[in-house]
Design a protein around this motif. Structure first.
Motif, PDB file in Angstrom:
ATOM      1  N   TYR A  81     -23.646   1.767  -4.563  1.00 22.41           N
ATOM      2  CA  TYR A  81     -24.531   2.397  -5.559  1.00 22.41           C
ATOM      3  C   TYR A  81     -25.023   1.376  -6.576  1.00 22.41           C
ATOM      4  O   TYR A  81     -26.207   1.374  -6.939  1.00 22.41           O
ATOM      5  CB  TYR A  81     -23.788   3.531  -6.267  1.00 22.41           C
ATOM      6  CG  TYR A  81     -24.549   4.070  -7.465  1.00 22.41           C
ATOM      7  CD1 TYR A  81     -25.652   4.908  -7.299  1.00 22.41           C
ATOM      8  CD2 TYR A  81     -24.189   3.706  -8.754  1.00 22.41           C
ATOM      9  CE1 TYR A  81     -26.374   5.381  -8.386  1.00 22.41           C
ATOM     10  CE2 TYR A  81     -24.896   4.168  -9.864  1.00 22.41           C
ATOM     11  CZ  TYR A  81     -25.982   5.011  -9.666  1.00 22.41           C
ATOM     12  OH  TYR A  81     -26.688   5.473 -10.761  1.00 22.41           O
ATOM     13  N   GLN A  82     -24.130   0.494  -7.038  1.00 27.26           N
ATOM     14  CA  GLN A  82     -24.519  -0.490  -8.046  1.00 27.26           C
ATOM     15  C   GLN A  82     -25.593  -1.441  -7.528  1.00 27.26           C
ATOM     16  O   GLN A  82     -26.535  -1.784  -8.230  1.00 27.26           O
ATOM     17  CB  GLN A  82     -23.286  -1.286  -8.517  1.00 27.26           C
ATOM     18  CG  GLN A  82     -22.306  -0.481  -9.357  1.00 27.26           C
ATOM     19  CD  GLN A  82     -22.953   0.094 -10.607  1.00 27.26           C
ATOM     20  OE1 GLN A  82     -23.822  -0.540 -11.227  1.00 27.26           O
ATOM     21  NE2 GLN A  82     -22.548   1.309 -10.985  1.00 27.26           N
ATOM     22  N   GLU A  83     -25.444  -1.859  -6.262  1.00 30.68           N
ATOM     23  CA  GLU A  83     -26.455  -2.744  -5.665  1.00 30.68           C
ATOM     24  C   GLU A  83     -27.777  -2.001  -5.486  1.00 30.68           C
ATOM     25  O   GLU A  83     -28.859  -2.551  -5.741  1.00 30.68           O
ATOM     26  CB  GLU A  83     -25.949  -3.266  -4.314  1.00 30.68           C
ATOM     27  CG  GLU A  83     -26.869  -4.283  -3.648  1.00 30.68           C
ATOM     28  CD  GLU A  83     -27.014  -5.575  -4.425  1.00 30.68           C
ATOM     29  OE1 GLU A  83     -28.054  -6.241  -4.263  1.00 30.68           O
ATOM     30  OE2 GLU A  83     -26.099  -5.922  -5.196  1.00 30.68           O
ATOM     31  N   ALA A  84     -27.690  -0.731  -5.059  1.00 30.01           N
ATOM     32  CA  ALA A  84     -28.911   0.068  -4.887  1.00 30.01           C
ATOM     33  C   ALA A  84     -29.603   0.299  -6.225  1.00 30.01           C
ATOM     34  O   ALA A  84     -30.832   0.269  -6.309  1.00 30.01           O
ATOM     35  CB  ALA A  84     -28.563   1.402  -4.232  1.00 30.01           C
ATOM     36  N   LYS A  85     -28.823   0.528  -7.276  1.00 34.82           N
ATOM     37  CA  LYS A  85     -29.409   0.725  -8.612  1.00 34.82           C
ATOM     38  C   LYS A  85     -30.117  -0.540  -9.080  1.00 34.82           C
ATOM     39  O   LYS A  85     -31.213  -0.474  -9.655  1.00 34.82           O
ATOM     40  CB  LYS A  85     -28.324   1.120  -9.604  1.00 34.82           C
ATOM     41  CG  LYS A  85     -28.867   1.380 -11.010  1.00 34.82           C
ATOM     42  CD  LYS A  85     -27.790   1.821 -11.980  1.00 34.82           C
ATOM     43  CE  LYS A  85     -28.382   2.034 -13.371  1.00 34.82           C
ATOM     44  NZ  LYS A  85     -27.347   2.488 -14.346  1.00 34.82           N
ATOM     45  N   LYS A  86     -29.502  -1.688  -8.824  1.00 36.23           N
ATOM     46  CA  LYS A  86     -30.110  -2.968  -9.212  1.00 36.23           C
ATOM     47  C   LYS A  86     -31.452  -3.166  -8.502  1.00 36.23           C
ATOM     48  O   LYS A  86     -32.447  -3.587  -9.121  1.00 36.23           O
ATOM     49  CB  LYS A  86     -29.141  -4.104  -8.864  1.00 36.23           C
ATOM     50  CG  LYS A  86     -29.604  -5.477  -9.310  1.00 36.23           C
ATOM     51  CD  LYS A  86     -28.553  -6.528  -8.948  1.00 36.23           C
ATOM     52  CE  LYS A  86     -29.026  -7.929  -9.326  1.00 36.23           C
ATOM     53  NZ  LYS A  86     -28.007  -8.953  -8.936  1.00 36.23           N
ATOM     54  N   LEU A  87     -31.489  -2.846  -7.209  1.00 32.87           N
ATOM     55  CA  LEU A  87     -32.740  -2.962  -6.454  1.00 32.87           C
ATOM     56  C   LEU A  87     -33.782  -1.960  -6.942  1.00 32.87           C
ATOM     57  O   LEU A  87     -34.976  -2.272  -7.010  1.00 32.87           O
ATOM     58  CB  LEU A  87     -32.462  -2.737  -4.960  1.00 32.87           C
ATOM     59  CG  LEU A  87     -31.660  -3.832  -4.238  1.00 32.87           C
ATOM     60  CD1 LEU A  87     -31.246  -3.359  -2.849  1.00 32.87           C
ATOM     61  CD2 LEU A  87     -32.490  -5.113  -4.145  1.00 32.87           C
ATOM     62  N   THR A  88     -33.336  -0.756  -7.314  1.00 29.85           N
ATOM     63  CA  THR A  88     -34.250   0.269  -7.820  1.00 29.85           C
ATOM     64  C   THR A  88     -34.904  -0.164  -9.129  1.00 29.85           C
ATOM     65  O   THR A  88     -36.115  -0.011  -9.318  1.00 29.85           O
ATOM     66  CB  THR A  88     -33.506   1.604  -8.019  1.00 29.85           C
ATOM     67  OG1 THR A  88     -32.984   2.030  -6.764  1.00 29.85           O
ATOM     68  CG2 THR A  88     -34.437   2.669  -8.570  1.00 29.85           C
ATOM     69  N   LEU A  89     -34.109  -0.710 -10.038  1.00 30.86           N
ATOM     70  CA  LEU A  89     -34.654  -1.180 -11.322  1.00 30.86           C
ATOM     71  C   LEU A  89     -35.653  -2.314 -11.110  1.00 30.86           C
ATOM     72  O   LEU A  89     -36.668  -2.399 -11.813  1.00 30.86           O
ATOM     73  CB  LEU A  89     -33.520  -1.627 -12.246  1.00 30.86           C
ATOM     74  CG  LEU A  89     -32.612  -0.505 -12.779  1.00 30.86           C
ATOM     75  CD1 LEU A  89     -31.425  -1.083 -13.519  1.00 30.86           C
ATOM     76  CD2 LEU A  89     -33.417   0.422 -13.699  1.00 30.86           C
ATOM     77  N   LYS A  90     -35.371  -3.164 -10.107  1.00 27.28           N
ATOM     78  CA  LYS A  90     -36.314  -4.237  -9.786  1.00 27.28           C
ATOM     79  C   LYS A  90     -37.627  -3.657  -9.257  1.00 27.28           C
ATOM     80  O   LYS A  90     -38.723  -4.111  -9.616  1.00 27.28           O
ATOM     81  CB  LYS A  90     -35.695  -5.191  -8.759  1.00 27.28           C
ATOM     82  CG  LYS A  90     -36.576  -6.398  -8.438  1.00 27.28           C
ATOM     83  CD  LYS A  90     -35.921  -7.306  -7.415  1.00 27.28           C
ATOM     84  CE  LYS A  90     -36.837  -8.487  -7.081  1.00 27.28           C
ATOM     85  NZ  LYS A  90     -36.236  -9.357  -6.023  1.00 27.28           N
ATOM     86  N   LEU A  91     -37.530  -2.627  -8.412  1.00 26.45           N
ATOM     87  CA  LEU A  91     -38.729  -1.951  -7.899  1.00 26.45           C
ATOM     88  C   LEU A  91     -39.508  -1.285  -9.022  1.00 26.45           C
ATOM     89  O   LEU A  91     -40.739  -1.340  -9.055  1.00 26.45           O
ATOM     90  CB  LEU A  91     -38.331  -0.915  -6.840  1.00 26.45           C
ATOM     91  CG  LEU A  91     -37.958  -1.438  -5.457  1.00 26.45           C
ATOM     92  CD1 LEU A  91     -37.244  -0.357  -4.662  1.00 26.45           C
ATOM     93  CD2 LEU A  91     -39.203  -1.913  -4.711  1.00 26.45           C
TER      94      LEU A  91
END
Length: 533
Positions: A118-128
């Motif tokens: 989840y933490q990695e996915a959240k980081k990618l989401t914020l970048k998007l």
């Protein structure tokens, strides 16, 4: 990459897409243009395997990377959707889950297909979110869709579609709700992604100017059939078919002020266009005035946490004159819709003053509003006749429902609909017809002041011309005053008397339409005009 062979779609015995053929190569963009109901979106849903239950593929093949998608089982299609083939849906307001935070809806896609934490996915989401130019990305990550503007919701959908770096992106009206500056950024982002991964893009749009700048090839569709398919340069410089030529002539012009817009029927049937020069003899009578208007939103981050305050409008001082069309423009999230709703008492946390010069004959129905999403603002369980009649019955305009119904028939005719439409439900109409219904509901009480929030942004150029001409005609006939909220500057050029430019909740410039387009004063206005081309 993709080959559509003899694709035919039917609902019962009605042919919706008829023997369609086209090819998309790696690293190319195909624009599909045409009127509402021409089969553009149905074609994209067929590729995704997401057709409505009542629509069936009766003939044809959909070949993606040498495999026929129509022969694949559902479990294989689920693995493709979102990761290999993704789609930006046409209506972000109804495509996003209203019960989930926006950020979680994007992280869910990443976690499902990429198998990350989840933490990695959240980081990618914020970048998007940063790449699609969403402001306050951490705040919007934890916001629900209803807390975002239309343009911001559209950008969340775009981020979701790009999350797993798909090979094929189907973009169904992806920039409809976006202003020119954000639109340019999103298009540049899609093109960068295309160059990096050599992905293919199917770009469905009613914005012909945008199609001319982004696509390698353009497919023109009419009533389910391919009218013309060629390189974009040839389509826009040497169109071969009369229908294609008519589409190109329907567009409002950013540089030329027109009194009346031709429609497709006018051009195709060589009908003479009767123009109506707008003449408003007014003594600058102020109908609505705002002084030191401020509005803020509060959000409590956690149950016992500190409230976050976002200033949506700051020190708005503005007058709207009787009988004019005042356009309100600015980027998504600038406060345009918030200001419109604040004027009608649909917002809280307001300071300052709003004054209405209400005639003695007007009491409960001085003002009305056409909302940004006509489908979302109509109750799906009510017929459109009851939806239009309800305001008259609530305000006791007529003593009996029979008299109210008679007035509904009259207003339906006024907006170009038929009496038999009275008993139909919202889902039975096209986007352009639903917009006419929303306008009819706003007009039925004969208000003096109407707020039109992106009233034509989701419409193709032909229907847009009809609606804009209708608004002008009704204003001439009844003396309405319009606050016209939009991001489309070519529409502003056509319909507005004066223009207010809004940015981050503050007024940047107020000028007549001619003065603004010929000699903009603020740097922000110059930037918007440059983005609009």
């Amino acid at each position: 990459m993709l080959q559509i062979k003899n694709l035919t779609l039917k609902a019962n015995e009605t042919i919706l897409v008829d023997d369609l053929n086209f090819t998309l190569n790696y690293g190319e963009t195909l624009a599909i243009v045409g009127e509402s109901g021409s089969g553009k979106s149905l074609t994209s849903l067929a590729i995704m395997g997401l057709l409505p239950k009542q629509v069936h593929i009766t003939h044809g093949e959909i070949i993606f990377e040498s495999e026929n998608l129509l022969l694949k089982p559902e479990k294989d299609l689920r693995r493709l959707r979102g990761k290999v083939i993704s789609m930006i849906f046409q209506e972000p307001m109804t495509s996003l889950n209203p019960l989930m935070h926006c950020g979680l809806q994007v992280t869910e896609v990443i976690m499902l297909h990429e198998k990350v934490s989840y933490q990695e996915a959240k980081k990618l989401t914020l970048k998007l979110f940063e790449e699609v130019q969403l402001p306050r990305k951490e705040v919007l990550f934890e916001s629900y869709p209803y807390q975002l503007s239309g343009g911001q919701k559209q950008r969340v959908m775009i981020a979701m579609a790009m999350a797993c770096n798909p090979q094929l992106i189907i973009a169904d009206e992806p920039t409809t709700a976006l202003d020119a500056s954000v639109q340019r950024g999103i298009v540049a982002l899609l093109q960068q992604m295309q160059q990096r991964r050599q992905c293919g893009i199917i770009f469905i749009t009613h914005d012909l100017h945008l199609a001319s700048t982004i696509a390698h090839h353009t497919l023109v569709m009419q009533q389910g059939k391919a009218v013309e398919l060629n390189t974009t340069a040839e389509i826009f410089t040497h169109p071969q078919q009369k229908y294609t030529k008519a589409l190109l002539q329907c567009m409002p012009d950013l540089k030329v002020k027109k009194d009346w817009l031709p429609t497709l029927d006018d051009i195709i049937h060589d009908r003479k266009i009767e123009t109506y020069a707008k003449t408003v003899n007014r003594a600058e009578e102020v109908l609505v005035s705002m002084e030191a208007l401020n509005l803020h939103y509060e959000k409590q981050k956690f149950i016992f946490g500190k409230k976050e305050v976002f200033q949506a409008l700051s020190n708005i001082n503005l007058q709207i004159f009787k009988g004019e069309t005042l356009a309100l423009v600015g980027e998504s999230g600038s406060g345009k819709s918030t200001l419109g709703k604040a004027l009608l008492g649909l917002e809280k946390n307001i300071t300052g003053t709003i004054k209405f010069n209400i005639p003695s004959s007007k009491t409960h129905h001085f003002a009305s509003m056409v909302f940004q999403d006509p489908f979302g603002s109509l109750n799906p369980q009510h017929t459109i006749g009851n939806a239009i009649m309800e305001p008259m019955w609530v305000h006791r305009v007529y003593p009996t429902k029979m008299e109210c119904k008679k007035q509904v028939f009259a207003i339906l005719e006024k907006v170009g609909l038929l009496p038999e439409h009275f008993n139909r439900y919202p889902h039975e109409f096209s986007g352009g017809q639903r917009q006419r219904i929303a306008i009819a509901r706003a007009l039925v009480l004969n208000p003096q002041f109407i707020v039109l929030d992106e009233a034509v942004s989701a419409l193709d150029v032909s229907v847009q011309a009809q609606i804009l001409n209708l608004l002008k005609q009704l204003q001439l006939e009844f003396g309405f005053t319009y606050l016209f909220i939009t991001h489309d500057l070519s529409v502003v050029r056509f319909i507005a008397d004066r223009v207010v430019v809004l940015s981050k909740g503050e007024i940047q410039e107020i000028a007549t339409a001619d003065a603004l387009f010929l000699n903009p004063q603020s740097e922000y206005t110059k930037y918007l005009l440059e983005c609009a081309g």
